[in-house]
Design a protein around this motif. Structure first.
Motif, mmCIF file in Angstrom:
data_model
loop_
_atom_site.group_PDB
_atom_site.id
_atom_site.type_symbol
_atom_site.label_atom_id
_atom_site.label_comp_id
_atom_site.label_asym_id
_atom_site.label_seq_id
_atom_site.Cartn_x
_atom_site.Cartn_y
_atom_site.Cartn_z
ATOM 1 N N ASP A 146 0.813 -1.224 0.000
ATOM 2 C CA ASP A 146 0.000 0.000 0.000
ATOM 3 C C ASP A 146 0.841 1.265 0.000
ATOM 4 O O ASP A 146 0.304 2.374 -0.041
ATOM 5 C CB ASP A 146 -0.967 0.003 1.183
ATOM 6 N N THR A 147 2.156 1.120 0.025
ATOM 7 C CA THR A 147 3.052 2.287 -0.070
ATOM 8 C C THR A 147 3.502 2.554 -1.502
ATOM 9 O O THR A 147 4.280 3.485 -1.738
ATOM 10 C CB THR A 147 4.298 2.072 0.803
ATOM 11 N N ASN A 148 3.045 1.734 -2.446
ATOM 12 C CA ASN A 148 3.528 1.816 -3.820
ATOM 13 C C ASN A 148 2.407 2.119 -4.798
ATOM 14 O O ASN A 148 1.249 1.767 -4.569
ATOM 15 C CB ASN A 148 4.202 0.502 -4.233
ATOM 16 N N VAL A 149 2.782 2.720 -5.909
ATOM 17 C CA VAL A 149 1.893 2.862 -7.058
ATOM 18 C C VAL A 149 2.465 1.996 -8.176
ATOM 19 O O VAL A 149 3.647 2.106 -8.513
ATOM 20 C CB VAL A 149 1.794 4.324 -7.522
ATOM 21 N N VAL A 150 1.636 1.110 -8.729
ATOM 22 C CA VAL A 150 2.069 0.206 -9.798
ATOM 23 C C VAL A 150 1.350 0.582 -11.085
ATOM 24 O O VAL A 150 0.116 0.571 -11.147
ATOM 25 C CB VAL A 150 1.786 -1.262 -9.440
ATOM 26 N N ILE A 151 2.123 0.925 -12.092
ATOM 27 C CA ILE A 151 1.598 1.268 -13.414
ATOM 28 C C ILE A 151 1.977 0.115 -14.337
ATOM 29 O O ILE A 151 3.158 -0.092 -14.620
ATOM 30 C CB ILE A 151 2.194 2.595 -13.913
ATOM 31 N N ALA A 152 0.992 -0.643 -14.798
ATOM 32 C CA ALA A 152 1.276 -1.849 -15.573
ATOM 33 C C ALA A 152 0.518 -1.815 -16.892
ATOM 34 O O ALA A 152 -0.716 -1.711 -16.914
ATOM 35 C CB ALA A 152 0.895 -3.102 -14.783
ATOM 36 N N GLU A 153 1.250 -1.907 -17.983
ATOM 37 C CA GLU A 153 0.647 -1.868 -19.320
ATOM 38 C C GLU A 153 -0.285 -3.043 -19.530
ATOM 39 O O GLU A 153 0.017 -4.177 -19.134
ATOM 40 C CB GLU A 153 1.765 -1.891 -20.375
ATOM 41 N N THR A 154 -1.413 -2.783 -20.183
ATOM 42 C CA THR A 154 -2.336 -3.872 -20.536
ATOM 43 C C THR A 154 -2.496 -3.900 -22.056
ATOM 44 O O THR A 154 -1.673 -4.471 -22.758
ATOM 45 C CB THR A 154 -3.690 -3.698 -19.832
ATOM 46 N N ASP A 199 -2.360 16.555 1.177
ATOM 47 C CA ASP A 199 -2.112 15.254 1.800
ATOM 48 C C ASP A 199 -2.206 14.089 0.814
ATOM 49 O O ASP A 199 -1.914 12.958 1.175
ATOM 50 C CB ASP A 199 -3.118 15.011 2.936
ATOM 51 N N ILE A 200 -2.639 14.370 -0.403
ATOM 52 C CA ILE A 200 -2.874 13.317 -1.394
ATOM 53 C C ILE A 200 -2.067 13.600 -2.653
ATOM 54 O O ILE A 200 -2.038 14.740 -3.155
ATOM 55 C CB ILE A 200 -4.375 13.227 -1.765
ATOM 56 N N TYR A 201 -1.400 12.551 -3.153
ATOM 57 C CA TYR A 201 -0.746 12.627 -4.450
ATOM 58 C C TYR A 201 -1.682 12.028 -5.500
ATOM 59 O O TYR A 201 -2.299 10.978 -5.290
ATOM 60 C CB TYR A 201 0.558 11.822 -4.460
ATOM 61 N N HIS A 202 -1.723 12.678 -6.643
ATOM 62 C CA HIS A 202 -2.451 12.165 -7.808
ATOM 63 C C HIS A 202 -1.397 11.721 -8.818
ATOM 64 O O HIS A 202 -0.652 12.545 -9.350
ATOM 65 C CB HIS A 202 -3.357 13.239 -8.393
ATOM 66 N N VAL A 203 -1.310 10.397 -9.049
ATOM 67 C CA VAL A 203 -0.271 9.824 -9.906
ATOM 68 C C VAL A 203 -0.913 9.274 -11.167
ATOM 69 O O VAL A 203 -1.837 8.452 -11.105
ATOM 70 C CB VAL A 203 0.496 8.696 -9.177
ATOM 71 N N VAL A 204 -0.419 9.711 -12.312
ATOM 72 C CA VAL A 204 -0.938 9.247 -13.601
ATOM 73 C C VAL A 204 0.215 8.744 -14.453
ATOM 74 O O VAL A 204 1.204 9.462 -14.693
ATOM 75 C CB VAL A 204 -1.687 10.373 -14.355
ATOM 76 N N GLY A 205 0.109 7.512 -14.918
ATOM 77 C CA GLY A 205 1.060 6.956 -15.878
ATOM 78 C C GLY A 205 0.364 6.800 -17.212
ATOM 79 O O GLY A 205 -0.741 6.248 -17.281
ATOM 80 N N SER A 206 0.967 7.310 -18.272
ATOM 81 C CA SER A 206 0.298 7.265 -19.571
ATOM 82 C C SER A 206 1.314 7.121 -20.699
ATOM 83 O O SER A 206 2.528 7.249 -20.492
ATOM 84 C CB SER A 206 -0.535 8.542 -19.781
ATOM 85 N N VAL A 223 -4.110 6.464 -21.075
ATOM 86 C CA VAL A 223 -3.798 6.425 -19.653
ATOM 87 C C VAL A 223 -3.637 4.963 -19.237
ATOM 88 O O VAL A 223 -4.519 4.131 -19.480
ATOM 89 C CB VAL A 223 -4.898 7.099 -18.816
ATOM 90 N N VAL A 224 -2.498 4.659 -18.622
ATOM 91 C CA VAL A 224 -2.239 3.299 -18.152
ATOM 92 C C VAL A 224 -2.764 3.121 -16.723
ATOM 93 O O VAL A 224 -3.371 2.109 -16.385
ATOM 94 C CB VAL A 224 -0.728 2.975 -18.197
ATOM 95 N N GLU A 225 -2.501 4.109 -15.877
ATOM 96 C CA GLU A 225 -2.950 4.035 -14.475
ATOM 97 C C GLU A 225 -3.187 5.449 -13.960
ATOM 98 O O GLU A 225 -2.430 6.377 -14.255
ATOM 99 C CB GLU A 225 -1.892 3.340 -13.611
ATOM 100 N N ASP A 226 -4.256 5.604 -13.191
ATOM 101 C CA ASP A 226 -4.619 6.891 -12.609
ATOM 102 C C ASP A 226 -5.054 6.620 -11.169
ATOM 103 O O ASP A 226 -6.131 6.083 -10.932
ATOM 104 C CB ASP A 226 -5.756 7.519 -13.424
#
Length: 359
Positions: A146-154, A199-206, A223-226
């Motif tokens: 829960d400390t990580n953000v995973v951006i994985a291509e589909t 307090d919140i990060y918004h992370v987008v991988g695209s 967008v791969v992950e938001d």
């Protein structure tokens, strides 16, 4: 006058000879039945011993880690398992023993966990097969913490190909998916913003795909992950991607919002992890584009992929001589003997099962 007897019997000699012949002929038949009984008994014993071996393998597989095998199973004196040989670096093995009863028959199961079978130097182009115990790789449960953000291509690339085909159809009806993919280029984009609360990060991988310059085909963004994650939690970002071209340079753009400071990201690790990197060509690399300011304060990693435009640790998420103490994968042998058997190196078990286990 000579009178002939109508009913002559067998003489004693004839009876003895007949009995001797019958006895000789019966010996192979008796031996066959005797051997059949022995074989049936041995087969039953082997079957039961095999069942014991399989049950032990299932018990070992129920352990998530080698620590559970070596610490949980080898309980205190009087427990089910006993230690035959404790692990040491010279042998690279752990040996455990357990008494098991199967269908009224007592057996002793001996387990050998051999780590050294999978230890050694990494493979070269003309060298031996790679050995894995000298390397450490994070487990999935660690990556998806829960400390990580995973951006994985589909299926982003397939969607981009379909979009380009649709745009090209009026111009070139015969174009194929393979031709389109060959003419595509792609940029990996990572954007991290801090929301208004702070307090919140918004992370987008695209991805941003483009087709042959001058082809009058619009770019395609996918967008791969938001995701959103608490600022205090975020420690790692994993960007898993597939190869688009094996010998082309792929561009990478990292963009942190203006409200994010150097102190926010100095402990942040960002991994760009190529899937099946062994398929890349000699010219393949990542090019970090216009990475300046606070973006430079994060730690960047690739899994052996050459990168330019950024200080990157190319050793990646697989590291040499980690804290795993050479225990990532092991060859496991389960030998089953009759209970009370004095076991030596040349002892033949009733049943044996060999398998491997990894973390």
């Amino acid at each position: 006058m000579i009178f002939k007897r109508e009913h002559e019997g067998f003489s004693l000699i004839e009876v003895i000879i007949a009995m001797a012949i019958l006895a000789i002929l019966s010996m192979p038949i008796l031996a066959y039945f005797s051997n059949a009984m022995v074989s049936t008994s041995q087969g039953r014993d082997t079957h039961k011993a095999s069942m014991v071996a399989q049950s032990v393998v299932e018990e070992l597989n129920s352990c998530a880690t080698f620590e559970q095998i070596e610490d949980k199973l080898k309980t205190v004196s009087g427990g089910a398992w006993t230690v035959v040989t404790a692990y040491n670096d010279s042998t690279g093995k752990t040996e455990l023993s357990k008494d098991v009863t199967e269908d009224g028959t007592d057996y002793t199961a001996r387990v050998t966990v051999d780590y050294k079978s999978y230890a050694g130097a990494p493979a070269t182009t003309d060298g031996p097969e790679a050995k894995y115990n000298d390397y450490e790789m994070p487990q999935l449960k660690e990556v998806y913490a829960d400390t990580n953000v995973v951006i994985a291509e589909t299926d982003q690339t397939e969607t981009a190909v379909s979009d380009f085909l649709y745009q090209l159809y009026p111009q070139k009806e015969s174009v194929t998916e393979a031709e389109v993919k060959k003419g595509m280029e792609r940029k990996l984009h990572l954007n991290v913003e801090k929301e208004a609360s702070g307090d919140i990060y918004h992370v987008v991988g695209s991805y941003k795909y483009s087709y042959l310059p001058g082809s009058q085909v619009d770019d395609f963004e996918a967008v791969v992950e938001d995701v959103r994650i608490e600022k205090e939690k975020l420690a790692n970002i994993y960007f898993f991607y597939n190869l688009l071209q094996t010998n082309k340079t792929e561009m990478v753009d990292v963009d942190f919002g203006s409200s994010i400071t150097s102190g926010d990201v100095k402990n942040l690790n960002i991994y760009f992890v190529c899937q099946k990197p062994e398929e890349k060509g000699a010219e393949y690399k990542l090019m970090f584009e216009d990475v300046t300011g606070v973006e430079l304060d994060a730690q960047y990693y690739t899994n052996g992929i050459t990168a330019e435009g950024m200080t990157v640790d190319e050793s990646g998420i697989v590291t040499h001589d980690g804290d795993n103490n050479g225990k990532r994968i092991a060859h496991i042998t389960v030998d089953v003997y009759a209970k009370g058997t004095t076991v030596s190196d040349d002892s033949t078990p009733i049943a044996r099962v060999e398998t491997s286990k990894g973390e």
